[in-house]
Design an enzyme around this catalytic site. Structure first.
Site, PDB file in Angstrom:
ATOM      1  N   ASP A  32       0.859  -1.178   0.000  1.00 14.14           N
ATOM      2  CA  ASP A  32       0.000   0.000   0.000  1.00 14.14           C
ATOM      3  C   ASP A  32       0.897   1.229   0.000  1.00 14.14           C
ATOM      4  O   ASP A  32       2.030   1.183   0.490  1.00 14.14           O
ATOM      5  CB  ASP A  32      -0.904  -0.002   1.239  1.00 14.14           C
ATOM      6  CG  ASP A  32      -2.184   0.787   1.028  1.00 14.14           C
ATOM      7  OD1 ASP A  32      -3.265   0.169   0.970  1.00 14.14           O
ATOM      8  OD2 ASP A  32      -2.111   2.033   0.914  1.00 14.14           O
ATOM      9  N   ASP A  51       4.466   2.410  -4.061  1.00 18.15           N
ATOM     10  CA  ASP A  51       3.644   2.990  -5.123  1.00 18.15           C
ATOM     11  C   ASP A  51       3.559   1.932  -6.223  1.00 18.15           C
ATOM     12  O   ASP A  51       4.588   1.467  -6.730  1.00 18.15           O
ATOM     13  CB  ASP A  51       4.318   4.264  -5.651  1.00 18.15           C
ATOM     14  CG  ASP A  51       3.529   4.956  -6.757  1.00 18.15           C
ATOM     15  OD1 ASP A  51       2.808   4.257  -7.518  1.00 18.15           O
ATOM     16  OD2 ASP A  51       3.640   6.182  -6.887  1.00 18.15           O
ATOM     17  N   VAL A  52       2.356   1.536  -6.600  1.00 18.89           N
ATOM     18  CA  VAL A  52       2.208   0.418  -7.538  1.00 18.89           C
ATOM     19  C   VAL A  52       2.646   0.759  -8.947  1.00 18.89           C
ATOM     20  O   VAL A  52       2.635  -0.107  -9.827  1.00 18.89           O
ATOM     21  CB  VAL A  52       0.761  -0.118  -7.557  1.00 18.89           C
ATOM     22  CG1 VAL A  52       0.375  -0.705  -6.219  1.00 18.89           C
ATOM     23  CG2 VAL A  52      -0.227   0.953  -8.016  1.00 18.89           C
ATOM     24  N   ASN A  78      -5.474  -5.027  -6.841  1.00 20.01           N
ATOM     25  CA  ASN A  78      -6.624  -4.292  -6.329  1.00 20.01           C
ATOM     26  C   ASN A  78      -6.428  -2.776  -6.340  1.00 20.01           C
ATOM     27  O   ASN A  78      -7.400  -2.030  -6.257  1.00 20.01           O
ATOM     28  CB  ASN A  78      -6.901  -4.777  -4.900  1.00 20.01           C
ATOM     29  CG  ASN A  78      -7.906  -3.934  -4.174  1.00 20.01           C
ATOM     30  OD1 ASN A  78      -9.095  -3.924  -4.501  1.00 20.01           O
ATOM     31  ND2 ASN A  78      -7.446  -3.190  -3.175  1.00 20.01           N
ATOM     32  N   TYR A 144     -11.294   7.246 -15.072  1.00 23.08           N
ATOM     33  CA  TYR A 144     -11.548   6.011 -14.319  1.00 23.08           C
ATOM     34  C   TYR A 144     -12.192   4.952 -15.206  1.00 23.08           C
ATOM     35  O   TYR A 144     -11.779   3.784 -15.194  1.00 23.08           O
ATOM     36  CB  TYR A 144     -12.447   6.340 -13.131  1.00 23.08           C
ATOM     37  CG  TYR A 144     -12.654   5.200 -12.162  1.00 23.08           C
ATOM     38  CD1 TYR A 144     -11.627   4.772 -11.334  1.00 23.08           C
ATOM     39  CD2 TYR A 144     -13.888   4.568 -12.054  1.00 23.08           C
ATOM     40  CE1 TYR A 144     -11.819   3.742 -10.422  1.00 23.08           C
ATOM     41  CE2 TYR A 144     -14.090   3.540 -11.138  1.00 23.08           C
ATOM     42  CZ  TYR A 144     -13.061   3.136 -10.335  1.00 23.08           C
ATOM     43  OH  TYR A 144     -13.253   2.114  -9.437  1.00 23.08           O
ATOM     44  N   LYS A 148     -10.548   1.299 -16.214  1.00 21.34           N
ATOM     45  CA  LYS A 148     -11.159   0.029 -15.832  1.00 21.34           C
ATOM     46  C   LYS A 148     -11.536  -0.814 -17.043  1.00 21.34           C
ATOM     47  O   LYS A 148     -11.473  -2.057 -16.979  1.00 21.34           O
ATOM     48  CB  LYS A 148     -12.366   0.278 -14.931  1.00 21.34           C
ATOM     49  CG  LYS A 148     -12.000   0.850 -13.561  1.00 21.34           C
ATOM     50  CD  LYS A 148     -10.994  -0.020 -12.813  1.00 21.34           C
ATOM     51  CE  LYS A 148     -10.786   0.455 -11.379  1.00 21.34           C
ATOM     52  NZ  LYS A 148      -9.818  -0.396 -10.645  1.00 21.34           N
TER      53      LYS A 148
END
Length: 252
Positions: A32, A51-52, A78, A144, A148
């Site tokens: 996270d 940081d992803v 996620n 967004y 997605k």
């Protein structure tokens, strides 16, 4: 015992997933970007503040994961952010790019890193947290929705490429989930539309056939099922947990 890695696992849907897998007896490793949220998680969970979108940090994480665990059974990709709330012509490019980067690049980077470990084991499950925004257009939320939809495409491709190695990939599409993140969305949409937070809330609820929001635990329950042997031939699927969204544009 399953070994499960969850991105954005310190709060919200990710935290519910981590709690669900831990309760089932799995070893849990969460990442996270929120150090404070990580510090509040159970001490038995492995954790990293990452940081992803940080490619080098992810590579280092998987080196340690391979050394400590030797493999990976389940990846829950996620992590995501809501992105800017505005009409398309008012969307800043920087906000669009950041939203797509966290939601899509993060999922890609973790999939790329997990695939070799799962291939060597000849099994694995990759679960993507998508959204009903990845099933419909989403007014005022172009970054967004675009991200997605792309996550769903990444999942479909991962399922095709990795299926011959016994690895499954699926996407879960939550609807409106009760919690701080959705609260922020409600507030921003209310400001963008010149109405109240409660009016936006009612619009979201009335846009589903069940007239309800979703709980994070319900998303976690679907993740546990998809990661289990009971779903051993479920792959390449986009599964909504949303109370059946009828109208993706909440009317106020």
């Amino acid at each position: 015992m399953q070994q499960v890695l969850i991105t954005a696992g310190a709060s919200g849907i990710g935290r519910a997933m981590a709690e669900g897998f831990a309760a089932s007896g799995a070893d849990v490793w969460i990442v996270d970007a929120d150090a404070d949220a990580l510090a509040s998680c159970p001490s038995e969970w492995r954790r990293d503040c990452i940081d992803v979108t940080d490619e080098a940090a992810i590579a280092a994480l998987f080196t340690r994961l391979a050394n400590e665990w030797g493999g990976l059974d389940v990846l829950c990709a996620n992590a995501g952010i809501a992105g800017p709330t505005a009409l398309i012509e008012e969307q800043p490019l920087s906000g669009f790019r950041r939203c797509v980067s966290v939601n899509l690049d993060g999922a890609f980077l973790f999939t790329r890193a997990a695939a070799p470990l799962m291939k060597r084991a000849g099994k694995g499950a990759i679960l993507y947290t998508s959204s009903t925004a990845g099933l419909y257009g989403y007014p005022n939320r172009a970054p967004y929705a675009a991200a997605k939809w792309a996550v769903n495409g990444l999942m479909k491709t991962a399922a095709m490429e990795l299926g011959p190695f016994g690895i499954r990939a699926n996407a879960i599409c939550p609807g409106a989930v009760e919690g701080p993140r959705m609260e922020g969305v409600l507030q921003r949409e209310a400001a963008a539309k010149g109405t109240t937070r409660d009016a936006i809330y009612r619009g979201y609820a009335s846009g589903t056939s069940m007239r309800t929001f979703i709980q994070a635990e319900e998303i976690a329950n679907m993740a546990l099922f998809l990661a289990s042997d009971a779903a051993r031939h479920v792959s390449g699927q986009i599964i909504a947990v949303d109370g059946h969204t009828e109208n993706p544009d909440p009317k106020v």
